[in-house]
Design a protein around this motif. Sequence first.
Motif, PDB file in Angstrom:
ATOM      1  N   VAL A  72      20.129  42.237  16.031  1.00  0.00           N
ATOM      2  CA  VAL A  72      21.033  43.245  15.500  1.00  0.00           C
ATOM      3  C   VAL A  72      20.758  44.556  16.222  1.00  0.00           C
ATOM      4  N   HIS A  73      21.777  45.100  16.859  1.00  0.00           N
ATOM      5  CA  HIS A  73      21.652  46.371  17.569  1.00  0.00           C
ATOM      6  C   HIS A  73      22.219  47.479  16.707  1.00  0.00           C
ATOM      7  N   GLN A  74      21.454  48.551  16.571  1.00  0.00           N
ATOM      8  CA  GLN A  74      21.927  49.692  15.814  1.00  0.00           C
ATOM      9  C   GLN A  74      21.977  50.887  16.745  1.00  0.00           C
ATOM     10  N   GLY A  75      22.966  51.657  16.625  1.00  0.00           N
ATOM     11  CA  GLY A  75      23.107  52.840  17.459  1.00  0.00           C
ATOM     12  C   GLY A  75      23.764  52.503  18.785  1.00  0.00           C
ATOM     13  N   PRO A  76      23.790  53.486  19.683  1.00  0.00           N
ATOM     14  CA  PRO A  76      24.436  53.264  20.971  1.00  0.00           C
ATOM     15  C   PRO A  76      23.627  52.295  21.831  1.00  0.00           C
ATOM     16  N   ALA A  77      24.323  51.677  22.774  1.00  0.00           N
ATOM     17  CA  ALA A  77      23.654  50.730  23.671  1.00  0.00           C
ATOM     18  C   ALA A  77      22.650  51.481  24.539  1.00  0.00           C
ATOM     19  N   PRO A  78      21.496  50.860  24.837  1.00  0.00           N
ATOM     20  CA  PRO A  78      20.506  51.553  25.665  1.00  0.00           C
ATOM     21  C   PRO A  78      21.023  51.764  27.084  1.00  0.00           C
ATOM     22  N   THR A  79      20.599  52.864  27.678  1.00  0.00           N
ATOM     23  CA  THR A  79      21.012  53.173  29.047  1.00  0.00           C
ATOM     24  C   THR A  79      20.211  52.325  30.026  1.00  0.00           C
ATOM     25  N   VAL A  80      20.595  52.382  31.285  1.00  0.00           N
ATOM     26  CA  VAL A  80      19.886  51.618  32.319  1.00  0.00           C
ATOM     27  C   VAL A  80      18.436  52.083  32.408  1.00  0.00           C
ATOM     28  N   ALA A  81      18.218  53.391  32.336  1.00  0.00           N
ATOM     29  CA  ALA A  81      16.850  53.915  32.406  1.00  0.00           C
ATOM     30  C   ALA A  81      16.013  53.395  31.240  1.00  0.00           C
ATOM     31  N   GLN A  82      16.606  53.347  30.057  1.00  0.00           N
ATOM     32  CA  GLN A  82      15.872  52.848  28.900  1.00  0.00           C
ATOM     33  C   GLN A  82      15.561  51.364  29.023  1.00  0.00           C
TER      34      GLN A  82
ATOM     35  N   ALA B 195      27.586  38.888   6.676  1.00  0.00           N
ATOM     36  CA  ALA B 195      26.241  38.326   6.760  1.00  0.00           C
ATOM     37  C   ALA B 195      25.833  38.136   8.222  1.00  0.00           C
ATOM     38  N   VAL B 196      24.601  38.455   8.501  1.00  0.00           N
ATOM     39  CA  VAL B 196      24.056  38.280   9.847  1.00  0.00           C
ATOM     40  C   VAL B 196      23.307  36.952   9.862  1.00  0.00           C
ATOM     41  N   PRO B 197      23.629  36.090  10.816  1.00  0.00           N
ATOM     42  CA  PRO B 197      22.916  34.807  10.863  1.00  0.00           C
ATOM     43  C   PRO B 197      21.420  35.021  11.120  1.00  0.00           C
ATOM     44  N   ALA B 198      20.622  34.104  10.609  1.00  0.00           N
ATOM     45  CA  ALA B 198      19.172  34.216  10.779  1.00  0.00           C
ATOM     46  C   ALA B 198      18.816  34.132  12.260  1.00  0.00           C
ATOM     47  N   GLY B 199      17.920  34.993  12.680  1.00  0.00           N
ATOM     48  CA  GLY B 199      17.467  34.988  14.066  1.00  0.00           C
ATOM     49  C   GLY B 199      18.359  35.761  15.020  1.00  0.00           C
ATOM     50  N   ALA B 200      19.452  36.331  14.520  1.00  0.00           N
ATOM     51  CA  ALA B 200      20.355  37.080  15.392  1.00  0.00           C
ATOM     52  C   ALA B 200      19.748  38.443  15.697  1.00  0.00           C
TER      53      ALA B 200
END
Length: 137
Positions: free
Chosen positions: A54-64, A47-52
């Motif tokens: 959630v990241h899906q996929g790879p972490a964004p790069t510095v440029a992103q 379970a994901v706590p409310a308000g957390a």
Amino acid sequence: MEIERRHAPVPGELLEYLRANPTAAQQAADGGVHVHVHHHYAAPEPAVPAGAIVHQGPAPTVAQKVIPWLYTALVACIILTICAVVLATVMVVAVVVLAALVLLGLVVAHIINSQTGAVEARAKAAEALNKGKHKRR
């Protein structure tokens, strides 16, 4: 017998097998028909706590991560440039209006000054006429 397809497609070979080998209905204890439905679901995720976040996929790069801030800075520069142009225009108009007011004041002062001299000359002429120093023709 129709197979329910919710989560994943059923291979054609399995459908052919099930159609060729139907299972007999089982009798329930109360005399009715017992139907057993068996589902395969993915394992439940924690379970994901409310308000957390959630990241899906790879972490964004510095440029992103930086590009949205660069767009924000670009928009801010454009807005500030427009404000500076408007301010410069208003300042030029204000200087022109003030110069026109000063010029108008100088013209009015000159007119008043010249009218004052004319009034004084008329007063001296009227006084001279009244005293009789001036000869009439």
